[in-house]
Motif scaffolding. Structure first.
Motif, PDB file in Angstrom:
ATOM      1  N   ASN A 489     -13.661 -34.601  33.992  1.00  0.00           N
ATOM      2  CA  ASN A 489     -14.692 -33.809  33.005  1.00  0.00           C
ATOM      3  C   ASN A 489     -16.136 -34.493  33.210  1.00  0.00           C
ATOM      4  O   ASN A 489     -17.007 -33.585  33.014  1.00  0.00           O
ATOM      5  N   ALA A 490     -16.262 -35.784  33.375  1.00  0.00           N
ATOM      6  CA  ALA A 490     -17.570 -36.278  33.542  1.00  0.00           C
ATOM      7  C   ALA A 490     -18.422 -35.303  34.922  1.00  0.00           C
ATOM      8  O   ALA A 490     -19.438 -35.094  34.869  1.00  0.00           O
ATOM      9  N   SER A 491     -17.194 -35.612  36.049  1.00  0.00           N
ATOM     10  CA  SER A 491     -17.972 -34.904  37.233  1.00  0.00           C
ATOM     11  C   SER A 491     -18.404 -33.476  37.017  1.00  0.00           C
ATOM     12  O   SER A 491     -19.260 -32.944  37.485  1.00  0.00           O
ATOM     13  N   GLY A 556      -6.692 -30.996  28.323  1.00  0.00           N
ATOM     14  CA  GLY A 556      -7.239 -32.112  28.902  1.00  0.00           C
ATOM     15  C   GLY A 556      -7.404 -33.140  27.854  1.00  0.00           C
ATOM     16  O   GLY A 556      -6.543 -34.165  27.810  1.00  0.00           O
ATOM     17  N   LEU A 557      -8.372 -33.148  26.999  1.00  0.00           N
ATOM     18  CA  LEU A 557      -8.648 -34.183  26.133  1.00  0.00           C
ATOM     19  C   LEU A 557      -7.442 -34.360  25.098  1.00  0.00           C
ATOM     20  O   LEU A 557      -7.224 -35.574  24.634  1.00  0.00           O
ATOM     21  N   SER A 558      -6.997 -33.165  24.633  1.00  0.00           N
ATOM     22  CA  SER A 558      -6.067 -33.363  23.669  1.00  0.00           C
ATOM     23  C   SER A 558      -4.661 -34.055  24.344  1.00  0.00           C
ATOM     24  O   SER A 558      -4.225 -34.796  23.584  1.00  0.00           O
ATOM     25  N   ARG A 586     -20.123 -41.260  26.920  1.00  0.00           N
ATOM     26  CA  ARG A 586     -19.149 -42.200  27.142  1.00  0.00           C
ATOM     27  C   ARG A 586     -17.815 -41.779  26.510  1.00  0.00           C
ATOM     28  O   ARG A 586     -17.779 -41.639  25.162  1.00  0.00           O
ATOM     29  N   PHE A 587     -16.824 -41.761  27.415  1.00  0.00           N
ATOM     30  CA  PHE A 587     -15.385 -41.570  26.773  1.00  0.00           C
ATOM     31  C   PHE A 587     -14.752 -42.960  27.050  1.00  0.00           C
ATOM     32  O   PHE A 587     -14.911 -43.552  28.109  1.00  0.00           O
ATOM     33  N   SER A 588     -14.165 -43.473  25.933  1.00  0.00           N
ATOM     34  CA  SER A 588     -13.573 -44.909  26.268  1.00  0.00           C
ATOM     35  C   SER A 588     -12.094 -44.626  25.508  1.00  0.00           C
ATOM     36  O   SER A 588     -11.975 -44.072  24.288  1.00  0.00           O
TER      37      SER A 588
HETATM   38  P1  ADP Z   1     -11.429 -28.614  29.674  1.00  0.00           P
HETATM   39  O1  ADP Z   1     -12.055 -29.477  30.553  1.00  0.00           O
HETATM   40  O2  ADP Z   1     -10.261 -27.847  30.241  1.00  0.00           O
HETATM   41  O3  ADP Z   1     -12.475 -27.720  29.157  1.00  0.00           O
HETATM   42  P2  ADP Z   1     -11.185 -30.783  28.242  1.00  0.00           P
HETATM   43  O4  ADP Z   1     -10.122 -30.872  26.782  1.00  0.00           O
HETATM   44  O5  ADP Z   1     -10.699 -31.669  29.251  1.00  0.00           O
HETATM   45  O6  ADP Z   1     -10.889 -29.316  28.755  1.00  0.00           O
HETATM   46  O7  ADP Z   1     -12.428 -30.741  27.495  1.00  0.00           O
HETATM   47  C1  ADP Z   1     -12.774 -30.063  26.422  1.00  0.00           C
HETATM   48  C2  ADP Z   1     -14.369 -29.914  26.293  1.00  0.00           C
HETATM   49  O8  ADP Z   1     -14.850 -31.070  25.980  1.00  0.00           O
HETATM   50  C3  ADP Z   1     -14.922 -29.409  27.691  1.00  0.00           C
HETATM   51  O9  ADP Z   1     -14.771 -28.152  27.711  1.00  0.00           O
HETATM   52  C4  ADP Z   1     -16.393 -29.655  27.453  1.00  0.00           C
HETATM   53  O10 ADP Z   1     -17.453 -29.075  26.735  1.00  0.00           O
HETATM   54  C5  ADP Z   1     -16.496 -31.129  26.700  1.00  0.00           C
HETATM   55  N1  ADP Z   1     -16.493 -32.449  27.580  1.00  0.00           N
HETATM   56  C6  ADP Z   1     -15.430 -33.084  27.846  1.00  0.00           C
HETATM   57  N2  ADP Z   1     -15.813 -34.016  28.647  1.00  0.00           N
HETATM   58  C7  ADP Z   1     -17.290 -34.056  28.766  1.00  0.00           C
HETATM   59  C8  ADP Z   1     -18.387 -34.883  29.138  1.00  0.00           C
HETATM   60  N3  ADP Z   1     -17.984 -35.904  29.997  1.00  0.00           N
HETATM   61  N4  ADP Z   1     -19.410 -34.200  29.143  1.00  0.00           N
HETATM   62  C9  ADP Z   1     -19.716 -33.066  28.620  1.00  0.00           C
HETATM   63  N5  ADP Z   1     -18.849 -32.404  27.749  1.00  0.00           N
HETATM   64  C10 ADP Z   1     -17.631 -32.872  27.955  1.00  0.00           C
END
Ligand code: ADP
Length: 612
Positions: A489-491, A556-558, A586-588
């Motif tokens: 996600n970060a990259s 991803g995040l869910s 920052r995601f932690s």
């Molecule tokens: P996807 O990556 O498939 O969009 P995710 O659940 O991983 O799904 O991410 C959801 C949303 O959160 C992303 O679409 C993005 O808008 C936001 N996001 C996640 N990580 C970052 C990050 N490091 N910087 C900025 N936005 C982010």
């Protein structure tokens, strides 16, 4: 009569011949002059005692007098005893009267026909009628409620026939003012001194209050049993010492019948408790000196038990209690959780599928990077091989050079193989398995995969893993998936924002931390210098299928969150500011450290008990 010479001529008492007449002590003489000259009439008084003693009359008089005296004494004693008895009787009567008057029980005497012959003050006070109103009355009595005359007549008949129950009868009594109360009557026969029955004595107590309390109690008992009987959970109480089933509700009886076997089955491991009939007493010693109070206060953790015969899962909670008779008893509440277990299993299967799918998706997304990554060793291998072929054909190669070239080729092939192996290990479908894992290893594996994509995107990564981190009790593939997701996600954020090289940079840190709410944790944090999170994104970050990317799936995040939380950790996201400008985010996430110790401690309990 004496002559002039004092010779006795004639007399009533003649001296015995030869005996000399004794001179009497009392003598009176009168001359019989002038009729007989010299004649004397002498009267002499003699003692007659000897004669008297032989006199029957005398003795009769004496004995009669003696008898009279004896009778007088006898009757005096009798009189005295009688008066003593009389005063005792009066005393006893007074005592009984006082008792009768002071007691709250109404007394009523009837003759054999049912006529009232006596009522005590309490009876009058209870009914409001005077004794004049009642004595001499034949049924129906004035204190009978009009609507119960038939019933009372029947009861009275029973009473007069001596068929009243020993436990008494409950009847309604109407006071003079018309109000009514409940009373209990006991009947006993009245026996006269000759042993003949002369009637019946009835005692009456007001039981309105007692009845109200009893009704209330039975209503509350009924409510209590209705609730317990209506419960879907099986509730059973077993006496610890005797192993006797003291209580079982409807669900218990339905599932396990009316014996204690079901209870023992559910108690499972706790069945080591002493209600086994043999050696039960010995086992009780296990509780030696332990006050029942302590046992009853100590609850136990709920356990999940599978009962093969019913094909059901039960959530079993047990606790000790003191039964109504003071015995120590164990209560079990077993809730049928088969449906929940099934749903949980299903959910877990689905979550697992989702995780695997997500890993496949990640790899799919990274496919071009992977292809690019694989291309390098493959190109190198091709180049080495072509070079070697040319030189071998021209016989322009030394054996050592050939070996060196072959080794390089093999290294490149190994590298390609490693990448494929890594990817395979990552996407391979496997049961989630917690095992003692090393945070450093997890990070290395994740970075290795992530860096394939990052290299293509021109994003640098800086990793810091603290020394001597405690081991984690986690599923390493899942945690790797979380780290990889955050790195990806970060990259992507950096790449999509087309940031300059100075900001194409991600930092991954793994450090131990201690927070008041969470205790000891290991914190994984991914900090990027990207565009950060927009306001509207922050609120929906962990929503499934929420994505701001054109091709993003948004799971991803869910998934990251569910994985972290299933490990009892927490995940958070925050923007980084320089003044008021967002300079990255920052995601932690944290994983509790004591997971290790606790999981090991819980390990045997985590395996649910299965009973066949
Ligand atoms: P996807 O990556 O498939 O969009 P995710 O659940 O991983 O799904 O991410 C959801 C949303 O959160 C992303 O679409 C993005 O808008 C936001 N996001 C996640 N990580 C970052 C990050 N490091 N910087 C900025 N936005 C982010």
């Amino acid at each position: 009569m004496l002559d002039a010479q004092q010779q006795l001529l004639v007399g009533t008492v003649m001296p015995m011949p030869g005996q000399h007449a004794r001179r009497a002590s009392i003598v009176h003489e009168i001359p019989l002059a002038p009729a007989g000259n010299g004649l004397l009439l002498r009267g002499q008084g003699y003692r007659t005692s000897i004669g008297l003693i032989s006199n029957t009359l005398f003795w009769m008089v004496v004995s009669l007098s003696g008898l009279t005296v004896w009778m007088l004494v006898g009757s005096w004693r009798h009189m005295r005893r009688r008066s003593q008895m009389q005063s005792a009787l009066v005393q006893e009567t007074n005592f009984r009267r006082a008792m009768e008057n002071s007691m709250l029980t109404g007394m009523r005497a009837m003759d054999l026909e049912g006529r009232i012959t006596y009522v005590n003050p309490a009876f009058c006070a209870m009914t409001g009628f005077t004794d004049a109103d009642l004595i001499g009355r034949l049924p129906p009595f004035p204190y009978w409620p009009p609507d119960r005359i038939d019933e009372n007549t029947r009861l009275l008949k029973q009473e007069l026939q001596g068929r009243s129950p020993a436990g008494g009868i409950e009847v309604k009594v109407m006071r003079r003012d018309g109000s009514q109360f409940d009373s209990r009557m006991y009947v006993s026969p009245l026996i006269d001194p000759k042993g003949q029955q002369t009637g019946w004595m009835t005692s009456m107590t007001n039981i309105t209050e007692a009845k109200r309390v009893r009704d209330q109690l039975s209503a509350s008992h009924e409510r209590f049993t209705t609730v317990l009987e209506g419960l879907d959970a099986a509730v059973s109480v077993l006496s610890v010492q005797q192993g006797e089933l003291l209580f079982a509700n409807r669900s218990y009886r339905l599932w396990f019948g009316a014996d204690a076997r079901g209870h023992a089955m559910l108690a499972g491991a706790e069945a080591s408790l002493p209600y086994l009939p043999e050696g039960g007493e010995d086992a009780v010693d296990g509780f030696g000196g332990l006050p029942a109070q302590e046992l009853t206060e100590a609850g136990s953790d709920p356990r999940e038990v599978y009962v093969e015969s019913l094909r059901k899962w039960f959530d079993v909670r047990s606790r000790y209690l003191q039964w109504t008779d003071g015995r120590l008893a164990q209560m079990l509440i077993a809730t049928d959780i088969t449906a929940r277990r099934r749903a949980e299993t299903l959910a877990a299967q689905q979550a697992e599928k989702a995780q695997v799918t997500s890993r496949l998706v990640t790899m799919g997304e990274m496919a071009s990077s992977v292809a690019h990554e694989l291309n390098q060793p493959l190109t190198a291998i091709t180049n080495y091989c072509n070079g070697m072929v040319t030189r071998v054909k021209g016989e322009a190669i030394q054996k050592d050079d050939l070996i060196a070239a072959l080794e390089k080729t093999s290294k490149q092939a190994q590298r390609a193989g490693q990448i494929i192996h890594r990817i395979r290990a990552f996407v391979k479908r496997s049961e989630p398995q917690r095992q003692p894992s090393d945070a450093r290893q997890i990070v290395e594996d994740a970075v290795e995969l992530a860096s394939i994509d990052m290299r293509r995107r021109n994003v640098a990564i800086h990793t810091y893993v603290a020394q001597r981190l405690p081991q984690l009790m986690v599923d390493p593939i899942l945690i790797e998936q979380v780290v990889l997701n955050l790195l990806k996600n970060a990259s992507e954020a950096i790449d999509n924002a087309k940031l300059p090289p100075s900001r194409r940079h991600i930092e991954l840190r793994v450090v131990p931390r201690h927070t008041p709410e969470e205790g000891g944790v290991i914190e994984f944090s991914v900090t990027d210098m990207g565009p950060g999170l927009k306001e509207e994104v922050i609120g929906r970050l962990y929503e499934a299928f929420f994505s701001t990317k054109v091709e993003g799936l948004g799971i991803g995040l869910s998934l990251c969150r569910s994985i972290v939380e299933s490990h009892r950790g927490r995940i958070r996201a925050q923007n980084l500011y320089n003044g008021s400008t967002v300079v990255g985010c920052r995601f932690s996430f944290t994983l509790p450290v004591e997971t290790t110790a606790r999981s090991e401690a819980l390990a045997p309990a985590a395996n649910p008990t299965v009973i066949s």
